[in-house]
Design an enzyme around this catalytic site. Sequence first.
Site, PDB file in Angstrom:
ATOM      1  N   ASP A  24       0.965  -1.560  -0.116  1.00 46.83           N
ATOM      2  CA  ASP A  24       0.012  -0.223  -0.226  1.00 46.83           C
ATOM      3  C   ASP A  24       0.765   1.064   0.075  1.00 46.83           C
ATOM      4  O   ASP A  24       0.817   2.561  -0.149  1.00 46.83           O
ATOM      5  CB  ASP A  24      -0.736   0.204   1.508  1.00 46.83           C
ATOM      6  CG  ASP A  24      -2.157   1.533   1.475  1.00 46.83           C
ATOM      7  OD1 ASP A  24      -2.388   1.099   0.045  1.00 46.83           O
ATOM      8  OD2 ASP A  24      -1.957   1.879   1.982  1.00 46.83           O
TER       9      ASP A  24
ATOM     10  N   SER B  36      -6.659   5.467  -0.328  1.00 48.32           N
ATOM     11  CA  SER B  36      -6.926   3.868  -0.232  1.00 48.32           C
ATOM     12  C   SER B  36      -8.533   3.791  -0.268  1.00 48.32           C
ATOM     13  O   SER B  36      -9.242   4.296   0.911  1.00 48.32           O
ATOM     14  CB  SER B  36      -6.734   2.514   0.696  1.00 48.32           C
ATOM     15  OG  SER B  36      -4.901   3.063   0.084  1.00 48.32           O
TER      16      SER B  36
ATOM     17  N   GLN C 225      -5.082  -1.739  -6.747  1.00 46.97           N
ATOM     18  CA  GLN C 225      -6.405  -0.816  -5.724  1.00 46.97           C
ATOM     19  C   GLN C 225      -6.290  -0.236  -6.226  1.00 46.97           C
ATOM     20  O   GLN C 225      -6.206   0.460  -7.135  1.00 46.97           O
ATOM     21  CB  GLN C 225      -5.138  -0.474  -4.906  1.00 46.97           C
ATOM     22  CG  GLN C 225      -5.467   0.393  -3.571  1.00 46.97           C
ATOM     23  CD  GLN C 225      -4.172   0.926  -3.003  1.00 46.97           C
ATOM     24  OE1 GLN C 225      -4.322   1.839  -3.464  1.00 46.97           O
ATOM     25  NE2 GLN C 225      -3.849   0.147  -1.953  1.00 46.97           N
TER      26      GLN C 225
END
Length: 301
Positions: A216, A241, A291
């Site tokens: 991430d 995110s 993502q």
Amino acid sequence: MNEPLTTEPPTPLDELLGLLDLERIEEDIFRGTTSQPVLVPRVFGGQVAAQALVAAGRTVPADRHAHSLHSYFLRPGDPAVPIVYTVDRIRDGYSFTTRRVVAVQHGQPIFHLSASFQTHEEGLEHQEPMPSAPDPLTLPTAAEMLPHYARHLGGQDVVERILEARGAVDLRYAEEPTFARVGEPREPKSQVWFRTNGKLADDPLLHICLATYVSDMTLLDSVLLAHGRGGWAIGDVVGASLDHAMWFHRPFRADEWLLYDQESPTSQGGRGLARGRIFTADGRLAVSVIQEGLIRVPRGR
């Protein structure tokens, strides 16, 4: 009186491993009591995802290994209070196990994860070839590179906060990062090499959770490159995110060099999509990542 024994202070990796060593407070309820340093006033998404996967994995037989996770970030996490993880044992099948995890703070869910685990099986096998990339040992470390961009980032104090937040990981950019050439759109592709700053135990779940944590950190950078944006650290975009999915294809070690090859096929509607592939140094495709993130441009920027 005996002198007290002296001990070495914990390293950033020690602190991260402590962060992932959740406290079990009930059979399927776990608690994370601390949070890593961050640049924004919320819990780092990779931390929540990694902790949730730890919670799920601790309810699964040792002979079953995580092969996928799918997750949603629902609310910003508060770094000042513990996070409680509740595990729902969805299914225990002959070869697959499924778990659902909800992370809660202040009585509200902040994160939701579903993870699937499988016993080892032999089967058909193929993979995409590993893309070309420079040798990681020829690239500068973050401590060597980031001070050169202190002016771009807003000062040496920001550099030090980034280094503190990423202290457990040796992460090296294959090319100039987003904040190096603000205002200059580039191809929406990026590469970083990473490994932990220290050796890890042999537990496969631990290595998967560390890769989840790192996954991430830089994935949405490829979205920013397409628009010449420098990123969250310099404030020319506001983002977070939204969801995160990973598939774990082949065994790997997070304390050995891994190439994170990242690209963005599209951005629209205040959201950007990024996908990544993580390869071992010898060319095996270990992990696939997708993502979507919230990416908004502040007024006047």
